[in-house]
Design a protein around this motif. Sequence first.
Motif, PDB file in Angstrom:
ATOM      1  N   PHE A 199     -15.844  11.848  -3.861  1.00 53.52           N
ATOM      2  CA  PHE A 199     -15.988  12.672  -2.666  1.00 53.52           C
ATOM      3  C   PHE A 199     -14.952  13.784  -2.618  1.00 53.52           C
ATOM      4  O   PHE A 199     -15.214  14.865  -2.081  1.00 53.52           O
ATOM      5  N   GLY A 200     -13.783  13.563  -3.172  1.00 49.48           N
ATOM      6  CA  GLY A 200     -12.769  14.612  -3.206  1.00 49.48           C
ATOM      7  C   GLY A 200     -13.259  15.832  -3.958  1.00 49.48           C
ATOM      8  O   GLY A 200     -13.080  16.979  -3.517  1.00 49.48           O
ATOM      9  N   HIS A 201     -13.890  15.610  -5.108  1.00 44.14           N
ATOM     10  CA  HIS A 201     -14.436  16.727  -5.897  1.00 44.14           C
ATOM     11  C   HIS A 201     -15.583  17.405  -5.152  1.00 44.14           C
ATOM     12  O   HIS A 201     -15.680  18.634  -5.115  1.00 44.14           O
ATOM     13  N   LEU A 202     -16.462  16.591  -4.560  1.00 44.54           N
ATOM     14  CA  LEU A 202     -17.615  17.145  -3.858  1.00 44.54           C
ATOM     15  C   LEU A 202     -17.187  17.984  -2.667  1.00 44.54           C
ATOM     16  O   LEU A 202     -17.627  19.132  -2.496  1.00 44.54           O
ATOM     17  N   SER A 203     -16.313  17.447  -1.838  1.00 44.09           N
ATOM     18  CA  SER A 203     -15.906  18.165  -0.629  1.00 44.09           C
ATOM     19  C   SER A 203     -15.132  19.435  -0.962  1.00 44.09           C
ATOM     20  O   SER A 203     -15.304  20.474  -0.316  1.00 44.09           O
ATOM     21  N   ARG A 204     -14.302  19.374  -2.004  1.00 45.52           N
ATOM     22  CA  ARG A 204     -13.539  20.551  -2.416  1.00 45.52           C
ATOM     23  C   ARG A 204     -14.465  21.659  -2.915  1.00 45.52           C
ATOM     24  O   ARG A 204     -14.254  22.843  -2.616  1.00 45.52           O
ATOM     25  N   THR A 205     -15.506  21.284  -3.649  1.00 42.72           N
ATOM     26  CA  THR A 205     -16.443  22.282  -4.169  1.00 42.72           C
ATOM     27  C   THR A 205     -17.294  22.863  -3.047  1.00 42.72           C
ATOM     28  O   THR A 205     -17.549  24.078  -3.014  1.00 42.72           O
ATOM     29  N   VAL A 206     -17.728  22.006  -2.128  1.00 40.26           N
ATOM     30  CA  VAL A 206     -18.491  22.496  -0.970  1.00 40.26           C
ATOM     31  C   VAL A 206     -17.669  23.504  -0.183  1.00 40.26           C
ATOM     32  O   VAL A 206     -18.144  24.581   0.188  1.00 40.26           O
ATOM     33  N   ARG A 207     -16.425  23.173   0.053  1.00 41.56           N
ATOM     34  CA  ARG A 207     -15.562  24.058   0.844  1.00 41.56           C
ATOM     35  C   ARG A 207     -15.272  25.363   0.100  1.00 41.56           C
ATOM     36  O   ARG A 207     -15.121  26.425   0.721  1.00 41.56           O
ATOM     37  N   ALA A 208     -15.197  25.304  -1.212  1.00 42.05           N
ATOM     38  CA  ALA A 208     -14.980  26.532  -1.989  1.00 42.05           C
ATOM     39  C   ALA A 208     -16.174  27.470  -1.874  1.00 42.05           C
ATOM     40  O   ALA A 208     -16.015  28.692  -1.889  1.00 42.05           O
ATOM     41  N   LEU A 209     -17.360  26.903  -1.746  1.00 43.28           N
ATOM     42  CA  LEU A 209     -18.573  27.715  -1.622  1.00 43.28           C
ATOM     43  C   LEU A 209     -18.804  28.184  -0.193  1.00 43.28           C
ATOM     44  O   LEU A 209     -19.295  29.292   0.036  1.00 43.28           O
ATOM     45  N   GLU A 210     -18.480  27.331   0.773  1.00 44.80           N
ATOM     46  CA  GLU A 210     -18.683  27.652   2.193  1.00 44.80           C
ATOM     47  C   GLU A 210     -17.488  27.132   2.978  1.00 44.80           C
ATOM     48  O   GLU A 210     -17.453  25.965   3.366  1.00 44.80           O
ATOM     49  N   ALA A 211     -16.503  27.979   3.187  1.00 48.72           N
ATOM     50  CA  ALA A 211     -15.245  27.549   3.791  1.00 48.72           C
ATOM     51  C   ALA A 211     -15.394  27.055   5.223  1.00 48.72           C
ATOM     52  O   ALA A 211     -14.537  26.327   5.722  1.00 48.72           O
ATOM     53  N   GLU A 212     -16.477  27.429   5.904  1.00 49.10           N
ATOM     54  CA  GLU A 212     -16.621  27.092   7.312  1.00 49.10           C
ATOM     55  C   GLU A 212     -17.254  25.719   7.544  1.00 49.10           C
ATOM     56  O   GLU A 212     -17.326  25.253   8.682  1.00 49.10           O
ATOM     57  N   VAL A 213     -17.703  25.073   6.494  1.00 45.17           N
ATOM     58  CA  VAL A 213     -18.323  23.756   6.658  1.00 45.17           C
ATOM     59  C   VAL A 213     -17.280  22.751   7.161  1.00 45.17           C
ATOM     60  O   VAL A 213     -16.162  22.685   6.651  1.00 45.17           O
ATOM     61  N   VAL A 214     -17.659  21.975   8.160  1.00 51.01           N
ATOM     62  CA  VAL A 214     -16.786  20.924   8.686  1.00 51.01           C
ATOM     63  C   VAL A 214     -17.014  19.658   7.865  1.00 51.01           C
ATOM     64  O   VAL A 214     -18.154  19.199   7.712  1.00 51.01           O
TER      65      VAL A 214
END
Length: 264
Positions: A114-129
């Motif tokens: 999940f650390g890798h997934l959440s970090r990549t999601v946030r890199a693509l869309e910084a506003e995602v909670v």
Amino acid sequence: MSARTYGRLYGASLGPGDPGLITRQVWALLQREDLYWTYPVRRKGADSHALGIVQRAGRALPGTGGALIFPMTHDPEILAGYWLRAAEAVLEQLRTGQDVVFLVEGDASTYSTFGHLSRTVRALEAEVVIETLPGVSSYHAAAATVGMPLAETDETIAIIPASYGIDMIERLLLDFDTLVLLKVKPLLDDILDLLERRDLLAHAAFIEKAGTPLERVERALTRLRGNKVNYLSLMLVRNPARVRGTILRGCRKKSSLLDTSVHE
């Protein structure tokens, strides 16, 4: 695009395998009918250990959801590609306002995909909670199973993948009262040799698939020599003879003991 238009991403920690170790917080989240479920698999069509924990607890996979592939490899380029594809699949749902949960075995903050997934999601869309729901780790479950305290009073503890090697493990014995050695399979016999040389075999325990229906516990560690063990194996090592330095008690109140150049 406003952050309000995104769904929320949850990392739901499920514990190592026993459905009874799912927290009430996570269980309540999984009762929601409006969530899109995602869960890790090693390859297309493979079973998901994380999903299996929830299913054994009696919660069926809802109509919406899908597997995310995270292969067993250490190649950073291959992994980066799979993390990107997984993040894009999650974002496809989040951009519609759909909340997404990612099922995590153990604890989502500890050696977790999940650390890798959440970090990549946030890199693509910084506003995602993104919200992480904590859980029980495999080594906590293992320590409870064998009745071994991980740390008491002022004791120290180190948690490392055994792949750091025998030299590193031996150096850590100088500074830590307990070692948690994760994924011991590749170096099992070498670790046993070290523990025998340091007279620590009697103070160690081996646990395979901790907290699952296939859990295996071994306290007579010499029985493991030459045997194949599962990837999901760990060892707890207590180090009772460690020489410890002086502990400065109440040091925050004793400014004379602190370097005046260091400020909190």
